[in-house]
Design an enzyme around this catalytic site. Structure first.
Site, PDB file in Angstrom:
ATOM      1  N   ALA A 159      30.466  37.295  47.009  1.00  0.00           N
ATOM      2  CA  ALA A 159      30.088  37.334  45.592  1.00  0.00           C
ATOM      3  C   ALA A 159      30.755  38.544  44.950  1.00  0.00           C
ATOM      4  O   ALA A 159      31.306  39.407  45.639  1.00  0.00           O
ATOM      5  CB  ALA A 159      28.571  37.446  45.444  1.00  0.00           C
ATOM      6  N   LYS A 160      30.728  38.619  43.662  1.00  0.00           N
ATOM      7  CA  LYS A 160      31.166  39.825  42.953  1.00  0.00           C
ATOM      8  C   LYS A 160      30.551  39.785  41.569  1.00  0.00           C
ATOM      9  O   LYS A 160      30.258  38.717  41.024  1.00  0.00           O
ATOM     10  CB  LYS A 160      32.698  39.849  42.831  1.00  0.00           C
ATOM     11  CG  LYS A 160      33.266  41.247  42.724  1.00  0.00           C
ATOM     12  CD  LYS A 160      33.309  41.913  44.072  1.00  0.00           C
ATOM     13  CE  LYS A 160      33.910  43.298  44.013  1.00  0.00           C
ATOM     14  NZ  LYS A 160      34.192  43.820  45.371  1.00  0.00           N
ATOM     15  N   GLY A 161      30.366  40.962  41.004  1.00  0.00           N
ATOM     16  CA  GLY A 161      29.820  41.038  39.654  1.00  0.00           C
ATOM     17  C   GLY A 161      30.573  42.073  38.861  1.00  0.00           C
ATOM     18  O   GLY A 161      31.376  42.831  39.411  1.00  0.00           O
TER      19      GLY A 161
END
Ligand code: NAD
Length: 468
Positions: A159-161
């Protein structure tokens, strides 16, 4: 290690398999300047690998990562319909983040959280605050996390934000309010067994503490919701230098096998934040000579080697490496093309394109940053015989120790630093051994070998779970 291949189709192509219903496609507030339109479209069963032009691959970070995915998937024998499933992010969330600024203005930032693949465990990946943190960049970084956690064999997905903002110049109060609001808005898809953020560019232990607090206000005390926290709040010893420590362990393991020396090696490092500054300190302690470093404000050079303790004091007071006494100025491109033994890009992605790659003089590149070399740059480096130690492996120390931090939080127990470092060395050295032997056996670059291993593991988990 033997990597299992998937020689045949696993099932009939079915348009319903494309989880496009879950993909929220939004045009980012600031589109990257050179990206052709549309930058990324939802893949369809008819067109599984769009965008597919060379221009896209070179300029669009998600297309570039998918280019390597295709090479790794070819090597692993992944069937076409599974490729579509593995490439497509599971869920993309876009949130508005309103913040009352210190001067009374109301600013509305845009934040993202992209959960790419969760077949092997909870989604895991950093949060980046940057003006170029748009959806394409976050997708690319989320996808990299899927393959990275699989290559080093820790039980996480990818994931990444990020929030599209310029954090330089924002006050602590503005940053705190922005972080809290962002966390509240994405909290529906977070959880210690669902998705666990961590620091990335322009975020740090303090930001993680605010995220943990904002999440806890609704869900109760949950230290395992983020990693890279301050030690006082359940962070792990050794997490802050972990990415650079992992990079150093990989260099140590690779040097005798690839025939280069660390002792006395002249090293140039782009970026002097978490990864770059710790890499400089750790490599200097291991006997390397750090001849050049840079940050956003510029670069510095000293042929005799920069004195690290003095440089750290200078950065503490001045906020930049620029102006360090007894050093000369150097541009970013001069640093990347400096005559030295090891080049460590540890800032932004895409900095070594074909033009820069033609001029790189270091025989070894250790990718501290994520995707610092573009596909065209990679082709030039390969032709010129430059060894590229790939991001999937080299900068995985951060997420490996994040895994140890999460384990400690679940155990409600603290490991000593020695245990953290020796486990980190064990995980990352084993991953290096597997990537190196796969690259030799399959006649692949180290990068494609790393993708092949990561993709094979995610593919196997997907198949075992019976997703499709
Ligand atoms: P950071 O914010 O701590 O530091 C970034 C550094 O890069 C700063 O010194 C900044 O001034 C410099 N920089 C920014 N833009 C630049 C430019 N255009 N030219 C030159 N220098 C520039 O970030 P970080 O955590 O050290 O992350 C750096 C890279 O490493 C990113 O690509 C990140 O995704 C990757 N990475 C970080 C971690 C981690 O644990 N922090 C783990 C894996 C990979």
């Amino acid at each position: 290690m033997s990597v299992e291949r998937y020689p045949g189709r696993v099932g009939p192509a079915n348009p319903m398999h494309a989880p496009t219903g879950r993909v929220i496609l939004v045009r980012p507030m600031a589109t990257r300047a050179a990206a052709p339109t549309p930058t990324v479209e939802a893949p369809t069963a008819d067109s599984p690998s769009r965008p597919d032009s060379l221009v896209d691959i070179e300029q669009n970070p998600f297309a570039a990562v998918n280019h390597y995915f295709d090479l790794g998937a070819n090597a692993a024998g992944v069937p076409q319909d599974y490729r579509l499933l593995l490439k497509t992010p599971y869920r993309e969330m876009r949130v508005e983040v309103p913040v009352r600024m210190d001067d009374g203005r109301l600013e509305v930032f845009i934040g993202y959280r992209v959960q790419h693949n969760g077949a092997r465990g909870p989604y895991k990946g950093g949060v980046r605050y940057h003006p170029e943190a748009d959806l394409d960049e976050i997708r690319a970084l989320a996808s990299i996390m899927t393959w990275k956690t699989a290559v080093v064999d820790i039980p996480f997905g990818g994931a990444k934000g990020g929030i599209q903002c310029e954090p330089r110049g924002m006050s602590q109060r503005e940053l705190r309010d922005m972080t809290r609001r962002y966390t509240q808005h994405i909290s529906y898809i977070l959880g210690p067994h669902r998705d666990i953020p961590a620091p990335d560019m322009n975020t740090n232990a303090q930001i993680m503490a605010w995220m943990m607090d904002a999440y806890g206000a609704k869900h109760g005390y949950t230290p395992g919701i983020v990693t890279g926290k301050p030690i006082e709040l359940g962070g792990s010893p050794g997490r802050e230098p972990a990415t650079a420590q992992g990079l150093a362990f990989v260099l140590e393991a690779a040097a005798p096998q690839l025939d280069f020396k660390l002792d006395g090696a002249r090293v140039a490092i782009q970026g002097f934040g978490n990864v770059g500054s710790w890499a400089a300190r750790i490599l200097a302690r291991m006997g390397c000579t750090i001849v050049a470093v840079s940050d956003l404000d510029g670069g510095i050079y000293d042929d005799g080697g920069l004195d690290m303790p003095r440089l750290m004091r200078h950065v503490e007071t001045e906020g930049t490496v620029v102006g360090f006494p007894d050093s000369g100025p150097i541009s970013q491109e001069q640093l990347l093309t400096l005559e030295c033994d090891i080049l460590v890009p540890a800032a932004l992605g895409g900095v070594i394109d074909a033009r820069v790659a033609e001029k790189v003089r270091a025989p070894v590149i250790a990718e501290g940053a994520n995707h610092p070399v573009t596909p065209a740059g990679e082709a030039v480096l390969e032709r010129r015989g430059v060894i590229v130690l790939p991001d999937l492996l080299v900068n995985s120390g951060g997420v490996i120790v994040s895994y140890f931090e999460w384990v400690q939080n679940l155990q409600v127990y603290r490991w000593p630093l020695e245990q953290v470092n020796s486990e980190l060395q064990r995980f990352i050295t084993e991953a290096w051994r597997q990537v190196r032997s796969t690259s030799q056996q399959e006649q692949l670059s180290l990068r494609v070998a790393a993708y092949m291993i990561g993709i094979s593991r995610v593919m196997e988990a997907t198949r075992l779970r019976g997703f499709v």
